[in-house]
Design a protein around this motif. Structure first.
Motif, short mmCIF file in Angstrom:
data_model
loop_
_atom_site.label_atom_id
_atom_site.label_comp_id
_atom_site.label_asym_id
_atom_site.label_seq_id
_atom_site.Cartn_x
_atom_site.Cartn_y
_atom_site.Cartn_z
N ARG A 1 0.84 -1.21 0.00
CA ARG A 1 0.00 0.00 0.00
C ARG A 1 0.87 1.24 0.00
O ARG A 1 1.99 1.24 0.47
N SER A 2 0.31 2.32 -0.46
CA SER A 2 1.00 3.60 -0.48
C SER A 2 1.02 4.23 0.91
O SER A 2 0.08 4.06 1.70
N ALA A 3 2.06 5.00 1.19
CA ALA A 3 2.14 5.73 2.47
C ALA A 3 1.10 6.84 2.53
O ALA A 3 0.85 7.40 3.60
N LYS A 4 0.48 7.15 1.41
CA LYS A 4 -0.59 8.15 1.42
C LYS A 4 -1.76 7.70 2.30
O LYS A 4 -2.55 8.52 2.74
N ASN A 5 -1.83 6.42 2.57
CA ASN A 5 -2.88 5.90 3.45
C ASN A 5 -2.72 6.37 4.89
O ASN A 5 -3.62 6.17 5.71
N LEU A 6 -1.59 6.98 5.23
CA LEU A 6 -1.42 7.53 6.57
C LEU A 6 -2.45 8.62 6.86
O LEU A 6 -2.70 8.94 8.01
N TRP A 7 -3.06 9.17 5.83
CA TRP A 7 -4.10 10.18 6.04
C TRP A 7 -5.32 9.60 6.75
O TRP A 7 -6.15 10.35 7.27
N PHE A 8 -5.41 8.28 6.82
CA PHE A 8 -6.51 7.67 7.57
C PHE A 8 -6.43 7.99 9.05
O PHE A 8 -7.38 7.78 9.80
N PHE A 9 -5.28 8.51 9.51
CA PHE A 9 -5.18 8.97 10.90
C PHE A 9 -6.19 10.08 11.18
O PHE A 9 -6.59 10.29 12.32
N ALA A 10 -6.61 10.78 10.15
CA ALA A 10 -7.57 11.87 10.32
C ALA A 10 -8.97 11.35 10.67
O ALA A 10 -9.81 12.12 11.13
N LEU A 11 -9.20 10.06 10.47
CA LEU A 11 -10.49 9.46 10.82
C LEU A 11 -10.36 8.79 12.18
O LEU A 11 -9.81 7.69 12.28
N PRO A 12 -10.82 9.43 13.23
CA PRO A 12 -10.67 8.83 14.56
C PRO A 12 -11.30 7.45 14.64
O PRO A 12 -12.33 7.17 14.04
N ILE A 13 -10.69 6.59 15.33
CA ILE A 13 -11.05 5.21 15.63
C ILE A 13 -11.11 4.34 14.37
O ILE A 13 -10.31 3.43 14.23
N VAL A 14 -11.99 4.61 13.43
CA VAL A 14 -12.11 3.77 12.23
C VAL A 14 -10.81 3.81 11.41
O VAL A 14 -10.29 2.76 11.03
N GLY A 15 -10.29 4.99 11.17
CA GLY A 15 -9.04 5.12 10.41
C GLY A 15 -7.87 4.50 11.15
O GLY A 15 -7.01 3.85 10.55
N TRP A 16 -7.83 4.67 12.46
CA TRP A 16 -6.74 4.11 13.26
C TRP A 16 -6.78 2.59 13.24
O TRP A 16 -5.74 1.95 13.12
N ILE A 17 -7.98 2.03 13.33
CA ILE A 17 -8.11 0.57 13.29
C ILE A 17 -7.70 0.04 11.92
O ILE A 17 -7.00 -0.98 11.83
N MET A 18 -8.11 0.73 10.86
CA MET A 18 -7.72 0.31 9.51
C MET A 18 -6.20 0.29 9.37
O MET A 18 -5.62 -0.67 8.86
N LEU A 19 -5.54 1.37 9.81
CA LEU A 19 -4.08 1.44 9.71
C LEU A 19 -3.42 0.35 10.54
O LEU A 19 -2.45 -0.27 10.09
N LEU A 20 -3.92 0.11 11.73
CA LEU A 20 -3.35 -0.93 12.58
C LEU A 20 -3.48 -2.30 11.93
O LEU A 20 -2.52 -3.08 11.91
N VAL A 21 -4.64 -2.59 11.38
CA VAL A 21 -4.85 -3.88 10.71
C VAL A 21 -3.91 -4.01 9.52
O VAL A 21 -3.28 -5.06 9.32
N TRP A 22 -3.78 -2.96 8.72
CA TRP A 22 -2.88 -3.01 7.56
C TRP A 22 -1.43 -3.18 8.00
O TRP A 22 -0.69 -3.96 7.42
N CYS A 23 -1.02 -2.44 9.03
CA CYS A 23 0.38 -2.51 9.47
C CYS A 23 0.71 -3.85 10.12
O CYS A 23 1.86 -4.28 10.08
N LEU A 24 -0.26 -4.50 10.72
CA LEU A 24 -0.01 -5.80 11.33
C LEU A 24 -0.26 -6.95 10.36
O LEU A 24 -0.05 -8.11 10.71
N GLY A 25 -0.70 -6.62 9.15
CA GLY A 25 -0.98 -7.65 8.15
C GLY A 25 0.28 -8.28 7.60
O GLY A 25 1.40 -7.86 7.87
#
Length: 167
Positions: A129-153
């Motif tokens: 995935r692109s690092a541009k997905n770090l913008w999901f940090f702007a979505l509280p809780i849902v964005g953070w969970i998505m990033l965590l799942v992707w990073c632990l994948g």
């Protein structure tokens, strides 16, 4: 067993030095060779290396990183946060001790902000995935969970446009 693919044309190149399809040099060792090197390291050495890599690559947003390089520094930060919050009072008044604890926590947070974003960018690259997905940090809780799942994948098990596969 994970297959190794040419990062130029995508053809399977298991155990080969050069791709038989396009002739491009294969930039990664076989999974067996990588597994043999990893088996020689103790778990504490892997944790130590992961934390050292986290701070060594302080502002490197390019390339790839392993789950260990992402996960162990996070565990270290959670542990430090828990240890520094033990001394805070539970009353309504803010004491000098509370201010000192808050200052320590803020200093730790400020010190690890850039390397945390960098390792997350490299981890996203490792999953394709692109690092541009770090913008999901702007979505509280849902964005953070998505990033965590992707990073632990799981890592993308072949060379990709962000770098060679390293296991």
């Amino acid at each position: 067993m994970a297959k190794i693919f040419c990062d130029n044309c995508g053809d399977a190149v298991d155990g080969l030095e050069f791709c038989t399809n396009c002739g491009d040099k294969v930039l990664v060792a076989s999974p067996e060779a990588v597994a043999a090197v990893l088996a020689e390291k103790s778990r504490w050495q892997i944790i130590k290396d992961a934390i050292k890599s986290f701070f060594k690559n302080y502002s490197v947003f390019e390339g790839r990183s392993t789950r260990d390089e992402f996960g162990y520094p996070w565990l270290m930060m959670i542990l430090i946060n828990r240890l520094t919050s033990v001394g805070s009072s539970s009353g309504d008044e803010i004491t000098t001790g509370d201010l000192i604890v808050l200052a320590i926590q803020f200093a730790i947070w400020a010190a690890v902000l850039v390397p945390t974003l960098a390792v997350m960018a490299r981890r996203l690259h490792d999953t394709g995935r692109s690092a541009k997905n770090l913008w999901f940090f702007a979505l509280p809780i849902v964005g953070w969970i998505m990033l965590l799942v992707w990073c632990l994948g799981k890592s993308e098990p072949r060379n990709n446009k962000y770098g060679p596969y390293t296991a």
